[in-house]
Design a protein around this motif. Structure first.
Motif, mmCIF file in Angstrom:
data_model
loop_
_atom_site.group_PDB
_atom_site.id
_atom_site.type_symbol
_atom_site.label_atom_id
_atom_site.label_comp_id
_atom_site.label_asym_id
_atom_site.label_seq_id
_atom_site.Cartn_x
_atom_site.Cartn_y
_atom_site.Cartn_z
ATOM 1 N N ILE A 1 0.834 -1.206 0.000
ATOM 2 C CA ILE A 1 0.000 0.000 0.000
ATOM 3 C C ILE A 1 0.863 1.247 0.000
ATOM 4 N N HIS A 2 1.860 1.303 0.876
ATOM 5 C CA HIS A 2 2.688 2.502 0.981
ATOM 6 C C HIS A 2 3.601 2.676 -0.225
ATOM 7 N N ALA A 3 3.985 1.566 -0.850
ATOM 8 C CA ALA A 3 4.818 1.657 -2.054
ATOM 9 C C ALA A 3 4.023 2.111 -3.263
ATOM 10 N N HIS A 4 2.689 2.018 -3.197
ATOM 11 C CA HIS A 4 1.840 2.365 -4.344
ATOM 12 C C HIS A 4 0.762 3.386 -3.967
ATOM 13 N N ILE A 5 1.076 4.241 -2.968
ATOM 14 C CA ILE A 5 0.057 5.180 -2.501
ATOM 15 C C ILE A 5 -0.352 6.166 -3.583
ATOM 16 N N GLY A 6 0.481 6.358 -4.591
ATOM 17 C CA GLY A 6 0.134 7.244 -5.697
ATOM 18 C C GLY A 6 -0.592 6.551 -6.827
ATOM 19 N N ASP A 7 -0.909 5.282 -6.642
ATOM 20 C CA ASP A 7 -1.621 4.514 -7.667
ATOM 21 C C ASP A 7 -3.051 4.232 -7.227
ATOM 22 N N SER A 8 -3.840 3.742 -8.137
ATOM 23 C CA SER A 8 -5.167 3.245 -7.785
ATOM 24 C C SER A 8 -4.983 1.832 -7.244
ATOM 25 N N ILE A 9 -5.228 1.660 -5.956
ATOM 26 C CA ILE A 9 -4.931 0.387 -5.293
ATOM 27 C C ILE A 9 -6.186 -0.473 -5.251
ATOM 28 N N ASP A 10 -6.101 -1.631 -5.846
ATOM 29 C CA ASP A 10 -7.244 -2.536 -5.948
ATOM 30 C C ASP A 10 -7.219 -3.557 -4.814
ATOM 31 N N VAL A 11 -8.363 -3.720 -4.144
ATOM 32 C CA VAL A 11 -8.443 -4.657 -3.024
ATOM 33 C C VAL A 11 -8.196 -6.085 -3.498
ATOM 34 N N GLU A 12 -8.653 -6.397 -4.701
ATOM 35 C CA GLU A 12 -8.415 -7.734 -5.260
ATOM 36 C C GLU A 12 -6.913 -8.006 -5.378
ATOM 37 N N LYS A 13 -6.163 -6.971 -5.796
ATOM 38 C CA LYS A 13 -4.709 -7.114 -5.917
ATOM 39 C C LYS A 13 -4.083 -7.310 -4.539
ATOM 40 N N LEU A 14 -4.586 -6.597 -3.529
ATOM 41 C CA LEU A 14 -4.056 -6.746 -2.178
ATOM 42 C C LEU A 14 -4.309 -8.152 -1.642
ATOM 43 N N ALA A 15 -5.474 -8.690 -1.961
ATOM 44 C CA ALA A 15 -5.763 -10.066 -1.551
ATOM 45 C C ALA A 15 -4.765 -11.024 -2.185
ATOM 46 N N GLY A 16 -4.373 -10.712 -3.423
ATOM 47 C CA GLY A 16 -3.360 -11.525 -4.094
ATOM 48 C C GLY A 16 -2.004 -11.406 -3.426
ATOM 49 N N VAL A 17 -1.667 -10.198 -2.973
ATOM 50 C CA VAL A 17 -0.402 -9.993 -2.246
ATOM 51 C C VAL A 17 -0.382 -10.843 -0.982
ATOM 52 N N ALA A 18 -1.549 -10.925 -0.322
ATOM 53 C CA ALA A 18 -1.667 -11.732 0.901
ATOM 54 C C ALA A 18 -1.873 -13.214 0.598
ATOM 55 N N ASN A 19 -2.162 -13.520 -0.674
ATOM 56 C CA ASN A 19 -2.384 -14.899 -1.113
ATOM 57 C C ASN A 19 -3.578 -15.535 -0.420
ATOM 58 N N VAL A 20 -4.670 -14.738 -0.318
ATOM 59 C CA VAL A 20 -5.927 -15.242 0.233
ATOM 60 C C VAL A 20 -7.063 -14.738 -0.644
ATOM 61 N N THR A 21 -8.259 -15.247 -0.409
ATOM 62 C CA THR A 21 -9.406 -14.782 -1.175
ATOM 63 C C THR A 21 -9.779 -13.363 -0.748
ATOM 64 N N LYS A 22 -10.456 -12.651 -1.627
ATOM 65 C CA LYS A 22 -10.822 -11.260 -1.321
ATOM 66 C C LYS A 22 -11.713 -11.150 -0.084
ATOM 67 N N PRO A 23 -12.802 -11.937 0.051
ATOM 68 C CA PRO A 23 -13.637 -11.818 1.262
ATOM 69 C C PRO A 23 -12.854 -12.092 2.539
ATOM 70 N N TYR A 24 -11.996 -13.123 2.514
ATOM 71 C CA TYR A 24 -11.215 -13.435 3.714
ATOM 72 C C TYR A 24 -10.199 -12.335 4.002
ATOM 73 N N PHE A 25 -9.616 -11.772 2.943
ATOM 74 C CA PHE A 25 -8.642 -10.695 3.119
ATOM 75 C C PHE A 25 -9.292 -9.492 3.802
ATOM 76 N N ILE A 26 -10.471 -9.094 3.346
ATOM 77 C CA ILE A 26 -11.159 -7.940 3.940
ATOM 78 C C ILE A 26 -11.436 -8.185 5.419
ATOM 79 N N LYS A 27 -11.888 -9.393 5.742
ATOM 80 C CA LYS A 27 -12.165 -9.741 7.134
ATOM 81 C C LYS A 27 -10.881 -9.717 7.956
ATOM 82 N N LEU A 28 -9.809 -10.300 7.417
ATOM 83 C CA LEU A 28 -8.540 -10.368 8.129
ATOM 84 C C LEU A 28 -7.946 -8.982 8.340
#
Length: 286
Positions: free
Chosen positions: A192-219
């Motif tokens: 997130i901090h490395a890409h604060i100037g970009d449009s950050i997609d939650v789906e991409k963040l879930a991929g960074v964490a290597n979990v599903t999107k719903p589980y990532f949001i909860k976690l």
């Protein structure tokens, strides 16, 4: 623990000087997107923070982090050095996010000499008036930023060295801020901090964490107390405040710099988080 390499501590100096007061250092609800450091040489005063009241005493250093609402109270003679600086625009997390910095630390025999050196080297960096409302302005700040930006490299290196030595007092007594013990979430924060100037997609963040999107949001919410979108937007608004304060970028340019294709959405989000629009924020600084 998330760490900041020392070469990434891009400290930018705004103001430095010696202030002498006699029951006239009394200002309420001050907040700015830069770090304030005080070194007291004589007398006492009080700083009121949200969760504590801090007595300012001689031969001690004090730090007020950026975006911290606070008030000053002084009933007698009070003499102190002040240093205002901000962390330049970079991708890493900033100092106060990585470390739990103490509000007060003892000075050393070289502390006062460091402030004297900075004051001698930058006589034009002293504040024109004591009232923060008179110097927390975009016009004043743009002058300070330009002055620092246009210095020769060797001079910047000297000044940065002095600022790092002053900051080291607080880092030495700090504790690493343990945001999470989950390595997946550490990777997410760094992304997130490395890409604060970009449009950050939650789906991409879930991929960074290597979990599903719903589980990532909860976690994420369990770990940090807010949704990923709320956290990202809060960091973008903080960066926007700094850009509005230290540059002459238009609101539209600030929005695009932070990855917003829709300027109106950026304005609505800024208003939701700060209670005012970006335009009003900048007007209040004029």
């Amino acid at each position: 623990m998330i760490q900041i390499p020392i070469e990434s501590m891009n400290l930018m100096l705004l103001n430095v000087g010696l202030a002498r007061h006699n029951a006239d250092w009394n200002w309420k609800d001050i907040s700015s997107p830069f770090i304030r450091i005080f070194y007291v040489t004589e007398g006492e005063a009080m700083v009121h923070l949200q969760k504590q009241n801090v007595l300012l005493r001689p031969r001690h250093l004090y730090i007020i982090p950026a975006y911290t609402v606070h008030s000053y109270e002084c009933h007698g003679v009070f003499v102190h050095y002040y240093l205002h600086m901000y962390e330049g625009f970079k991708s890493e997390m900033n100092l106060q996010e990585v470390y739990e910095l103490p509000t007060e630390v003892e000075g050393t025999e070289v502390t006062e000499r460091l402030f004297e050196y900075l004051c001698d080297q930058l006589p034009d960096a002293r504040l024109p008036q004591a009232d923060p409302r008179s110097y927390d302005t975009t016009a004043q700040t743009s002058d300070y930023v330009a002055r620092y930006r246009d210095m020769e490299l060797w001079k910047k290196m000297e000044l940065r060295g002095a600022m790092l030595m002053i900051m080291s007092h607080f880092i030495h007594k700090s504790r690493p801020r343990v945001w999470t013990g989950d390595e997946r979430m550490k990777r997410v924060l760094e992304h997130i901090h490395a890409h604060i100037g970009d449009s950050i997609d939650v789906e991409k963040l879930a991929g960074v964490a290597n979990v599903t999107k719903p589980y990532f949001i909860k976690l994420f919410k369990q770990e940090f107390g807010s949704s990923p979108v709320q956290y990202i937007n809060n960091k973008k608004v903080e960066r926007a405040q700094l850009l509005l304060y230290t540059t002459d970028k238009t609101v539209k340019e600030v929005a695009y710099t932070l990855g917003f294709n829709d300027q109106n959405y950026f304005i609505r989000m800024f208003h939701k988080m700060t209670g005012i629009t970006p335009q009003e924020y900048r007007r209040r600084l004029k």
